[in-house]
Design a protein around this motif. Structure first.
Motif, PDB file in Angstrom:
ATOM      1  N   VAL A  69       0.858  -1.176   0.000  1.00  0.00           N
ATOM      2  CA  VAL A  69       0.000   0.000   0.000  1.00  0.00           C
ATOM      3  C   VAL A  69       0.896   1.227   0.000  1.00  0.00           C
ATOM      4  N   GLU A  70       0.733   2.054  -1.023  1.00  0.00           N
ATOM      5  CA  GLU A  70       1.550   3.252  -1.095  1.00  0.00           C
ATOM      6  C   GLU A  70       0.912   4.332  -0.239  1.00  0.00           C
ATOM      7  N   THR A  71       1.656   4.784   0.730  1.00  0.00           N
ATOM      8  CA  THR A  71       1.149   5.882   1.556  1.00  0.00           C
ATOM      9  C   THR A  71       1.402   7.183   0.801  1.00  0.00           C
ATOM     10  N   PRO A  72       0.433   8.082   0.837  1.00  0.00           N
ATOM     11  CA  PRO A  72       0.634   9.334   0.110  1.00  0.00           C
ATOM     12  C   PRO A  72       1.778  10.130   0.739  1.00  0.00           C
ATOM     13  N   ALA A  73       2.480  10.815  -0.105  1.00  0.00           N
ATOM     14  CA  ALA A  73       3.595  11.630   0.389  1.00  0.00           C
ATOM     15  C   ALA A  73       3.030  12.757   1.246  1.00  0.00           C
ATOM     16  N   PRO A  74       3.725  13.110   2.309  1.00  0.00           N
ATOM     17  CA  PRO A  74       3.233  14.221   3.133  1.00  0.00           C
ATOM     18  C   PRO A  74       3.206  15.502   2.290  1.00  0.00           C
ATOM     19  N   PRO A  75       2.259  16.391   2.601  1.00  0.00           N
ATOM     20  CA  PRO A  75       2.185  17.622   1.808  1.00  0.00           C
ATOM     21  C   PRO A  75       3.448  18.464   1.991  1.00  0.00           C
ATOM     22  N   VAL A  76       3.742  19.237   0.982  1.00  0.00           N
ATOM     23  CA  VAL A  76       4.920  20.087   1.028  1.00  0.00           C
ATOM     24  C   VAL A  76       4.694  21.180   2.068  1.00  0.00           C
ATOM     25  N   GLN A  77       5.646  21.364   2.932  1.00  0.00           N
ATOM     26  CA  GLN A  77       5.579  22.388   3.968  1.00  0.00           C
ATOM     27  C   GLN A  77       6.378  23.613   3.513  1.00  0.00           C
ATOM     28  N   HIS A  78       5.834  24.803   3.798  1.00  0.00           N
ATOM     29  CA  HIS A  78       6.490  26.051   3.416  1.00  0.00           C
ATOM     30  C   HIS A  78       6.935  26.796   4.667  1.00  0.00           C
ATOM     31  N   ASN A  79       8.160  27.276   4.657  1.00  0.00           N
ATOM     32  CA  ASN A  79       8.676  28.085   5.762  1.00  0.00           C
ATOM     33  C   ASN A  79       8.110  29.490   5.642  1.00  0.00           C
ATOM     34  N   VAL A  80       7.536  29.982   6.739  1.00  0.00           N
ATOM     35  CA  VAL A  80       6.935  31.309   6.753  1.00  0.00           C
ATOM     36  C   VAL A  80       7.616  32.124   7.846  1.00  0.00           C
ATOM     37  N   LEU A  81       8.036  33.325   7.498  1.00  0.00           N
ATOM     38  CA  LEU A  81       8.659  34.248   8.439  1.00  0.00           C
ATOM     39  C   LEU A  81       7.790  35.498   8.502  1.00  0.00           C
ATOM     40  N   TYR A  82       7.313  35.813   9.708  1.00  0.00           N
ATOM     41  CA  TYR A  82       6.528  37.025   9.932  1.00  0.00           C
ATOM     42  C   TYR A  82       7.435  38.060  10.580  1.00  0.00           C
ATOM     43  N   ARG A  83       7.386  39.300  10.082  1.00  0.00           N
ATOM     44  CA  ARG A  83       8.158  40.398  10.660  1.00  0.00           C
ATOM     45  C   ARG A  83       7.218  41.563  10.943  1.00  0.00           C
ATOM     46  N   ALA A  84       7.360  42.158  12.107  1.00  0.00           N
ATOM     47  CA  ALA A  84       6.558  43.323  12.485  1.00  0.00           C
ATOM     48  C   ALA A  84       7.464  44.358  13.121  1.00  0.00           C
ATOM     49  N   ARG A  85       7.167  45.626  12.829  1.00  0.00           N
ATOM     50  CA  ARG A  85       7.968  46.705  13.387  1.00  0.00           C
ATOM     51  C   ARG A  85       7.059  47.905  13.635  1.00  0.00           C
TER      52      ARG A  85
END
Length: 170
Positions: A32-48
């Motif tokens: 049984v082929e397990t589906p590949a995990p979804p692609v994760q995106h790195n997110v950087l939040y900046r506030a000033r």
């Protein structure tokens, strides 16, 4: 004793075969082929905040379903940063707010996989009185909306019970 030793010698030489099962092994289960995990995106939040701004709150999309917030000390020249991971980079959003009567230049940036996808700047003027017709005064939104409910913006008037519940007990 010599019978046990003779049996061991016969097993070792292969003249006596070990017990085998009569039925052949069944076919191995299908892979049984397990589906590949979804692609994760790195997110950087900046506030000033460049100005006098007490009581700052930075709310941001922590993951695909949850919103988190922080109350950083935002002094001129300092940048608040937080990293997270999202499956859908279109959900990246943040909101910066400061307390009245303070004013400041608010700035936000959202980077997904080291690319700026949203940025905003807004000047919040100092006020002597709270702005009653604009509940989001003092707030800068950046990127996707966070869907944070703001009291009094649903279009309905508060009920008498709600007003009494908010009144301080004497």
């Amino acid at each position: 004793m010599w019978a046990v030793g003779a049996a061991a010698v016969m097993l070792a030489s292969g003249s006596v075969s070990p017990m085998t099962t009569a039925a052949a092994d069944p076919e191995p289960p299908p892979v049984v082929e397990t589906p590949a995990p979804p692609v994760q995106h790195n997110v950087l939040y900046r506030a000033r905040a460049d100005g006098t701004s007490r009581g700052a709150v930075v709310a941001y999309k922590q993951d695909d379903q949850n919103v988190n917030s922080a109350q950083p000390t935002m002094l001129p020249g300092q940048t608040f940063e937080v990293n997270t991971v999202l499956t859908d980079p279109k959900l990246a959003g943040m909101q910066i707010s400061i307390q009245w009567p303070y004013g400041s230049n608010l700035h936000c940036e959202i980077l997904v996989d080291d690319q700026i996808v949203a940025q905003a700047d807004q000047f919040i003027a100092p006020r002597f009185f709270r702005v009653k017709d604009d509940p989001l005064y003092g707030t800068l939104q950046c990127g996707a909306p966070l869907d944070i409910p703001v009291p009094g913006t649903d279009g309905s008037a508060p009920t008498a019970e709600a007003v009494q519940a908010e009144a301080p007990a004497t």
